[in-house]
Design a protein around this motif. Structure first.
Motif, PDB file in Angstrom:
ATOM      1  N   ASP A 184       0.837  -1.206   0.000  1.00 55.68           N
ATOM      2  CA  ASP A 184       0.000   0.000   0.000  1.00 55.68           C
ATOM      3  C   ASP A 184       0.867   1.249   0.000  1.00 55.68           C
ATOM      4  N   THR A 185       0.516   2.210  -0.852  1.00 64.01           N
ATOM      5  CA  THR A 185       1.196   3.507  -0.929  1.00 64.01           C
ATOM      6  C   THR A 185       0.131   4.603  -1.018  1.00 64.01           C
ATOM      7  N   PRO A 186       0.515   5.858  -0.824  1.00 66.21           N
ATOM      8  CA  PRO A 186      -0.456   6.946  -0.988  1.00 66.21           C
ATOM      9  C   PRO A 186      -1.041   7.034  -2.394  1.00 66.21           C
ATOM     10  N   LEU A 187      -0.408   6.375  -3.369  1.00 65.07           N
ATOM     11  CA  LEU A 187      -0.927   6.402  -4.736  1.00 65.07           C
ATOM     12  C   LEU A 187      -1.764   5.168  -5.071  1.00 65.07           C
ATOM     13  N   GLY A 188      -1.872   4.243  -4.114  1.00 63.60           N
ATOM     14  CA  GLY A 188      -2.668   3.055  -4.375  1.00 63.60           C
ATOM     15  C   GLY A 188      -1.981   1.793  -3.892  1.00 63.60           C
ATOM     16  N   ARG A 189      -2.619   0.693  -4.179  1.00 65.44           N
ATOM     17  CA  ARG A 189      -2.139  -0.629  -3.753  1.00 65.44           C
ATOM     18  C   ARG A 189      -1.593  -1.361  -4.982  1.00 65.44           C
ATOM     19  N   PHE A 190      -0.354  -1.885  -4.827  1.00 57.62           N
ATOM     20  CA  PHE A 190       0.303  -2.486  -5.983  1.00 57.62           C
ATOM     21  C   PHE A 190       0.770  -3.903  -5.653  1.00 57.62           C
ATOM     22  N   ALA A 191       0.639  -4.781  -6.637  1.00 58.80           N
ATOM     23  CA  ALA A 191       1.005  -6.186  -6.456  1.00 58.80           C
ATOM     24  C   ALA A 191       2.493  -6.327  -6.164  1.00 58.80           C
ATOM     25  N   ALA A 192       2.827  -7.260  -5.261  1.00 60.28           N
ATOM     26  CA  ALA A 192       4.223  -7.558  -4.900  1.00 60.28           C
ATOM     27  C   ALA A 192       4.448  -9.051  -5.032  1.00 60.28           C
ATOM     28  N   PRO A 193       4.409  -9.568  -6.254  1.00 64.15           N
ATOM     29  CA  PRO A 193       4.498 -11.027  -6.446  1.00 64.15           C
ATOM     30  C   PRO A 193       5.841 -11.586  -6.022  1.00 64.15           C
ATOM     31  N   ASP A 225       7.674 -12.142   0.437  1.00 60.52           N
ATOM     32  CA  ASP A 225       7.081 -12.700   1.654  1.00 60.52           C
ATOM     33  C   ASP A 225       6.148 -11.704   2.332  1.00 60.52           C
ATOM     34  N   GLU A 226       5.166 -12.263   3.000  1.00 60.87           N
ATOM     35  CA  GLU A 226       4.244 -11.450   3.789  1.00 60.87           C
ATOM     36  C   GLU A 226       5.024 -10.684   4.861  1.00 60.87           C
ATOM     37  N   GLY A 227       4.763  -9.390   4.950  1.00 58.43           N
ATOM     38  CA  GLY A 227       5.421  -8.545   5.944  1.00 58.43           C
ATOM     39  C   GLY A 227       6.774  -8.011   5.519  1.00 58.43           C
ATOM     40  N   ALA A 228       7.264  -8.408   4.348  1.00 57.39           N
ATOM     41  CA  ALA A 228       8.576  -7.957   3.879  1.00 57.39           C
ATOM     42  C   ALA A 228       8.585  -6.448   3.650  1.00 57.39           C
ATOM     43  N   ALA A 229       9.675  -5.795   4.077  1.00 53.89           N
ATOM     44  CA  ALA A 229       9.840  -4.368   3.816  1.00 53.89           C
ATOM     45  C   ALA A 229      10.239  -4.182   2.360  1.00 53.89           C
ATOM     46  N   VAL A 230       9.528  -3.300   1.657  1.00 55.54           N
ATOM     47  CA  VAL A 230       9.775  -3.096   0.235  1.00 55.54           C
ATOM     48  C   VAL A 230       9.862  -1.611  -0.098  1.00 55.54           C
ATOM     49  N   THR A 231      10.442  -1.336  -1.253  1.00 51.66           N
ATOM     50  CA  THR A 231      10.393  -0.009  -1.843  1.00 51.66           C
ATOM     51  C   THR A 231       9.562  -0.100  -3.107  1.00 51.66           C
ATOM     52  N   VAL A 232       8.549   0.727  -3.196  1.00 53.53           N
ATOM     53  CA  VAL A 232       7.719   0.804  -4.399  1.00 53.53           C
ATOM     54  C   VAL A 232       8.228   1.973  -5.229  1.00 53.53           C
ATOM     55  N   ALA A 233       8.632   1.687  -6.456  1.00 54.50           N
ATOM     56  CA  ALA A 233       9.164   2.708  -7.359  1.00 54.50           C
ATOM     57  C   ALA A 233       8.164   2.962  -8.476  1.00 54.50           C
ATOM     58  N   LEU A 241       7.339  -0.660  -9.959  1.00 53.82           N
ATOM     59  CA  LEU A 241       8.284  -1.735  -9.665  1.00 53.82           C
ATOM     60  C   LEU A 241       8.396  -1.864  -8.149  1.00 53.82           C
ATOM     61  N   VAL A 242       8.393  -3.093  -7.651  1.00 53.41           N
ATOM     62  CA  VAL A 242       8.465  -3.334  -6.211  1.00 53.41           C
ATOM     63  C   VAL A 242       9.704  -4.165  -5.910  1.00 53.41           C
ATOM     64  N   PHE A 243      10.549  -3.653  -4.999  1.00 54.05           N
ATOM     65  CA  PHE A 243      11.801  -4.326  -4.659  1.00 54.05           C
ATOM     66  C   PHE A 243      11.865  -4.567  -3.154  1.00 54.05           C
ATOM     67  N   GLU A 244      12.349  -5.737  -2.794  1.00 52.97           N
ATOM     68  CA  GLU A 244      12.547  -6.037  -1.378  1.00 52.97           C
ATOM     69  C   GLU A 244      13.669  -5.159  -0.835  1.00 52.97           C
ATOM     70  N   ARG A 245      13.451  -4.578   0.317  1.00 49.93           N
ATOM     71  CA  ARG A 245      14.381  -3.590   0.869  1.00 49.93           C
ATOM     72  C   ARG A 245      15.765  -4.176   1.107  1.00 49.93           C
ATOM     73  N   GLU A 246      15.876  -5.430   1.542  1.00 51.37           N
ATOM     74  CA  GLU A 246      17.169  -6.044   1.850  1.00 51.37           C
ATOM     75  C   GLU A 246      18.004  -6.285   0.599  1.00 51.37           C
ATOM     76  N   ARG A 247      17.329  -6.447  -0.565  1.00 52.40           N
ATOM     77  CA  ARG A 247      18.036  -6.783  -1.791  1.00 52.40           C
ATOM     78  C   ARG A 247      18.272  -5.578  -2.685  1.00 52.40           C
ATOM     79  N   GLU A 248      17.576  -4.494  -2.411  1.00 53.24           N
ATOM     80  CA  GLU A 248      17.685  -3.344  -3.285  1.00 53.24           C
ATOM     81  C   GLU A 248      19.019  -2.658  -3.135  1.00 53.24           C
ATOM     82  N   SER A 249      19.381  -1.847  -4.112  1.00 52.23           N
ATOM     83  CA  SER A 249      20.621  -1.076  -4.080  1.00 52.23           C
ATOM     84  C   SER A 249      20.273   0.396  -4.087  1.00 52.23           C
ATOM     85  N   ALA A 250      20.961   1.163  -3.260  1.00 49.61           N
ATOM     86  CA  ALA A 250      20.643   2.582  -3.196  1.00 49.61           C
ATOM     87  C   ALA A 250      21.055   3.265  -4.479  1.00 49.61           C
TER      88      ALA A 250
END
Length: 367
Positions: free
Chosen positions: A270-279, A282-290, A358-367
């Motif tokens: 869920d984001t302020p712009l809407g809800r986006f699929a994260a296929p 894992d449930e509860g995983a911290a993600v960055t929505v781009a 695009l949805v990326f898991e926070r632990e795997r993403e690169s700054a």
């Protein structure tokens, strides 16, 4: 006879049998122990234009210099058509590799004519044969009329074409180009880049082009290899890297992004712009929505999220909007087609194209 003069057709480049150039587990470090390349394995196929892309310091030019024989790797092998040319027990000097190199600054000799610059490396031929090959190479790039001139009378684009002619004159199996268009202004760059690509296609040489410009890599490359801090992050076509980026670093290199932190719940974020699929996350995983800037578009009230235009900049084909949206601390940005929004409008509604999320898991993403 007609009074109009036609521009003479360029000579078709002599056919070169493009080679397969392979890097196998290349490592490189300087004497200061600074690591520049780490376990890079990459192949340029015969006749392919491969673009090495990445920010400054990512190892692009070092990899090019290793291929040319100007630099030695710390570990790993370089193979040309399956023949080892640099490795633990072999190191062929540059002149024996059938690899041409175009430097970033063109590296033309100011005291030599254009013709003499182009035939400089044709030492195995007689003087007359070298002259003929050099003139043919100049004809391929449309500069045969400048054969007796000196480099200082040429524009930057013309000097780049001379450097290309010099590199192609010996008909190398592989051509290496180190940011060859970086010194050209933006209008000239498009023209010279298109001409260079046409010449490469004619010559059929395998080409590796270093650039830090993602759009340039997409315009030129059959495939793109993206590096960061000495690591090869992702290799593929422009479409693959743009549509299926391996991580946030790759996504951000090919398009400007609005970023939102979230957690996966029920297979979505869920984001302020809407809800986006994260296929696949894992449930509860911290993600960055781009969300790409081009993925935000104005819509009817019932279809979107309320936003206020804080600024708008006319960029010709598009406008760049800075937006305020409830629940978002930082301003959002959007690129919309010019003329889509009436002048003076402040409050609009936005919707997001799912393909630009695009949805990326926070632990795997690169700054």
């Amino acid at each position: 006879m007609s009074g109009t003069s036609e521009k003479p057709a360029r000579v078709t480049a002599g056919v070169t049998f493009g080679a397969r150039l392979a890097f196998e587990q290349i490592h490189h470090r300087f004497a200061s122990d600074q690591v520049t390349l780490q376990d890079v394995s990459l192949v340029a196929e015969p006749g392919e234009v491969l673009c090495l892309l990445g920010p400054s310091g990512s190892g692009k030019t070092t990899l090019l210099r290793i291929a040319a024989g100007i630099e030695s790797q710390s570990a790993g092998r370089v193979l040309l058509n399956e023949r080892e040319i640099a490795g633990p027990n072999v190191f062929l000097p540059p002149e024996q590799r059938s690899i041409g190199l175009v430097f970033q600054d063109f590296a033309l000799f100011p005291h030599l004519t254009i013709l003499d610059n182009v035939r400089f490396g044709l030492t195995a031929l007689s003087r007359e044969e070298a002259r003929n090959e050099a003139m043919a190479a100049l004809s391929r790039v449309g500069l045969e009329s400048y054969a007796g001139a000196y480099p200082h009378v040429l524009s930057g684009g013309e000097q780049q074409r001379v450097a290309l002619a010099r590199a192609l004159a010996p008909r190398p199996a592989v051509l290496l180009m180190d940011e060859p268009f970086s010194g050209l202004d933006s209008r000239l760059k498009d023209t010279v880049r298109a001409e260079t690509l046409a010449i490469l296609r004619q010559s059929r040489a395998t080409a590796i082009v270093v650039t830090h410009d993602a759009e340039e890599a997409m315009r030129m490359g059959d495939r793109i290899a993206l590096l960061r801090s000495g690591w090869l992050i992702q290799t593929g076509t422009a479409e693959e890297l743009y549509l299926q980026p391996a991580d946030l670093f790759v996504a951000g290199f090919f398009s400007e992004l609005n970023l939102f932190g979230a957690r996966v719940a029920g297979g979505a974020a869920d984001t302020p712009l809407g809800r986006f699929a994260a296929p696949g996350l894992d449930e509860g995983a911290a993600v960055t929505v781009a969300v790409r800037l081009s993925g935000l578009e104005p819509c009817a009230e019932e279809d979107g999220v309320a936003a206020r235009i804080l600024s708008r900049r006319f960029l010709g084909v598009v406008e760049l909007l800075e937006l305020g949206v409830e629940g978002v601390d930082e301003h959002l940005r959007a690129r919309v087609r010019c003329g889509l929004l009436p002048p003076g409008i402040r409050d609009i509604f936005l919707k997001v194209r799912p393909r630009d999320v695009l949805v990326f898991e926070r632990e795997r993403e690169s700054a």
